[in-house]
Structures are given as C-alpha cells and as structure tokens.
Write an enzyme that holds these catalytic residues in place. Structure first.
Site, PDB file in Angstrom:
ATOM      1  CD  GLU A  75      50.136  36.072  45.333  1.00  0.00           C
ATOM      2  OE1 GLU A  75      49.829  36.971  44.536  1.00  0.00           O
ATOM      3  OE2 GLU A  75      51.304  35.617  45.425  1.00  0.00           O
ATOM      4  CD1 TRP A  97      47.129  39.507  44.958  1.00  0.00           C
ATOM      5  CD2 TRP A  97      46.528  40.276  42.955  1.00  0.00           C
ATOM      6  NE1 TRP A  97      47.573  38.611  44.026  1.00  0.00           N
ATOM      7  CE2 TRP A  97      47.216  39.055  42.783  1.00  0.00           C
ATOM      8  CE3 TRP A  97      46.046  40.940  41.822  1.00  0.00           C
ATOM      9  CZ2 TRP A  97      47.440  38.491  41.535  1.00  0.00           C
ATOM     10  CZ3 TRP A  97      46.275  40.385  40.578  1.00  0.00           C
ATOM     11  CH2 TRP A  97      46.967  39.172  40.444  1.00  0.00           C
ATOM     12  CE1 TYR A 139      48.991  34.038  37.951  1.00  0.00           C
ATOM     13  CE2 TYR A 139      48.026  36.042  38.846  1.00  0.00           C
ATOM     14  CZ  TYR A 139      49.024  35.407  38.126  1.00  0.00           C
ATOM     15  OH  TYR A 139      50.033  36.144  37.571  1.00  0.00           O
ATOM     16  CB  CYS A 200      52.807  37.389  35.538  1.00  0.00           C
ATOM     17  SG  CYS A 200      52.209  39.063  35.264  1.00  0.00           S
ATOM     18  NE  ARG A 220      51.045  37.565  31.063  1.00  0.00           N
ATOM     19  CZ  ARG A 220      51.078  38.891  31.150  1.00  0.00           C
ATOM     20  NH1 ARG A 220      51.831  39.598  30.338  1.00  0.00           N
ATOM     21  NH2 ARG A 220      50.347  39.519  32.057  1.00  0.00           N
ATOM     22  CG  ASP A 223      58.764  43.918  38.911  1.00  0.00           C
ATOM     23  OD1 ASP A 223      60.000  44.021  39.038  1.00  0.00           O
ATOM     24  OD2 ASP A 223      57.962  44.652  39.525  1.00  0.00           O
TER      25      ASP A 223
END
Length: 318
Positions: A75, A97, A139, A200, A220, A223
């Site tokens: 990733e 994803w 991203y 995130c 921000r 999980d």
C-alpha cells in the site's frame, strides 16, 4: 461495560507494545461512547500519543496479533506512485481498499455482487476498473501530484503543474536539515468531497536531530484495532525510506491521534488482545537503496524475527 485487568508480571524493561495495549484499554474502559458516521458506534478519546525508536532496524509491528505487513508495504509503495485506482493493489492480492468502491457500486447499480466477484472483475476488466475502481484523489495523488491552478486570463484558470511533496521533502532535508517545513500533507480541502475516504493519516512532519531523522504522524481519525497497526508500520517504512534517501539514520516515530476510537463491534478482538503479553522484537531491513524513493520495490523490504501470536479479526466499518 466489561473491564479487563492489565496483565500481571510485566517485564522490567517495558516492551514498546504496552503503549498500544494501554491505549486500547484506556479507550475501551474510559472512552466516550459516540454515534459515528458508520452507524456502528465507537468508544473514543482525543489526542493520545505513542513513541517508537526506529534505531537498530526496529519496527513497530504488533506481536500480540499478526499484522499483515506485506499488504501495508505494498500500500505504501502504491501511495508513492500517485495511483488512485485499486486495480494495482488487487493485482498483488491486497484487498484493503475494496470496501469503499464496492459499496458505491452496489448502491449505484443495485447489484448484490460479492466482494470476490467485484475484485475479480476489477482485475480482469480495465474499463470496469476505470469506472468503479477509482477512489478519487486520495493519499498518493496529494503526496506526489498536489494540483495547482494558474491564471488563464479573463478571470479563468487552467491546471498547472502538480506538486510532488515527497520529492520536495527529500530535497529539503538534504539542503536545509534545520527547516521546520518538512511536511507531507494529504488534507486538500478543495478535493475532500471527491475522495472515497478523506485521509486519516493526514500529516507527516520530519525533523532532523543530529544524524537521525524523526517523523511525527498526525492521524485525524484512527480505528485502533484494525487501522492503527497498519498505520504504524506504514509510517515506519516511509520514515526508513525517506531517511535512506536523504542520508540520515532512522530516529523516532511519534504518532498522535485525533479522534482515536474502537468500534463497539470489536469487543471480541479487544477482549482477547488485552490479555496477551507482547514478546519479541521484529526488525525491518531495507535490502537495497535505489536512486529515488519512487524506485523501491516490495522485494527491497524484509521483516525478520517476527513471530506474532494468533490472528485476530473484526469487521471493517465503511
């Protein structure tokens, strides 16, 4: 609410992973229960921090459950290409994803296709992938091709050259190590609505201390059960690559969370993981240094001395 006593007889020298387990316990036992975007509900705290020394090839891979670091590494390399379509990931067997475009496809078409069928079609059908496999400017697009616009006359604008933040970061670390602007930012306000999921792990800031390169990641939304183990490894890998390319030794990774949460349907995972004892010290080896950070391949990474305890799984909230 169930409470779980911390394991007894911790080793005198604290294993770094106790930071993660203590964070998990704190959220589960004392977190604010909230209704979240997914409708599942969370327990949440705000503003925790974790710190890890990356020296000596150390890497923050959890040992109290298996972390699929190979998927996280693939990733990260995908991010560095600037790619926004999941097809290259699926071709490598990385499915992390798939949930978001699959949900969009089901909603738009009314078709209850299985995830496996959807992923297979993305891989096999380039046209289908172009329509349904794209995540929007997430991203990597922001990292290596942040959009710019320039005046075209009469109040109009045309698209200008994209900004490669990662390339500029490495050049800045070489030419101005004392700088306070060594930042890679993913939070492009103008494009958030076009993203399948706003970033995130949004802000990476780097800091040179002597010959060591430190990285602070601000996340921000986090999980903790499923996302954070991936994010820690990914940030460590990125720091290692940046350090190697800029001519530094790896220093400290500091992780800071905004809304840091556990989903209410992760109770079984949390309960099991909090009675496990961390053990071992995995290492991350970079076996080759290419000319550019954009030329790393998966085969350039090796994790050794990693013997995690059994896998723990839980559903992903979409």
């Amino acid at each position: 609410m169930n409470t779980m006593a911390p394991p007894e007889n911790r080793p005198e020298t604290q294993h770094w992973e106790w930071q993660y387990l203590d964070l998990m316990r704190r959220i589960w036992e004392r977190g604010d229960e909230r209704i979240d975007r997914t409708g599942i509900g969370t327990r949440s705290i705000f503003g925790p921090q974790l710190r890890f020394d990356l020296g000596g090839d150390r890497v923050p891979l959890l040992t109290t459950k298996r972390v699929f670091w190979k998927a996280a590494a693939r990733e990260m390399l995908w991010f560095l290409t600037g790619e926004t379509n999941i097809r290259p990931l699926l071709e490598q067997g990385v499915t992390i994803w798939s949930d978001w475009p699959l949900a969009k496809y089901r909603q738009a078409t009314g078709t209850e296709v299985s995830q496996q069928e959807f992923e297979a079609r993305i891989v096999e059908d380039e046209g289908f992938a172009a329509i349904w496999g794209d995540l929007g400017p997430v991203y990597g697009k922001q990292w290596v091709d942040w959009p710019t616009y320039e005046p075209a006359g009469e109040g109009l604008f045309r698209q200008g050259p994209g900004i490669n933040q990662v390339a500029l970061l490495i050049e800045g670390l070489k030419s101005n190590p004392g700088g306070r602007r060594h930042i890679v930012e993913g939070w492009n306000v103008a494009e958030l609505d076009r993203m399948a999921l706003p970033p995130c792990h949004k802000t990476y800031q780097f800091h040179v201390s002597g010959e060591r390169l430190n990285c602070l990641l601000y996340q921000r939304s986090c999980d903790v059960a499923l996302g954070l183990p991936f994010n820690l490894f990914g940030a460590a890998l990125l720091t290692r690559m940046v350090a190697a390319q800029a001519g530094y030794s790896p220093g400290e990774l500091i992780w800071t969370g905004g809304d840091t949460h556990l989903y209410l349907n992760h109770a079984e995972l949390v309960t099991e993981q909090l009675v496990r004892i961390p053990e071992g010290e995995p290492r991350l080896l970079l076996t080759r240094q290419p000319d550019s950070i954009f030329d790393y391949r998966f085969e350039d990474f090796e994790v050794v001395d990693y013997a995690p305890q059994g896998r723990l799984s839980a559903p992903v909230a979409v």
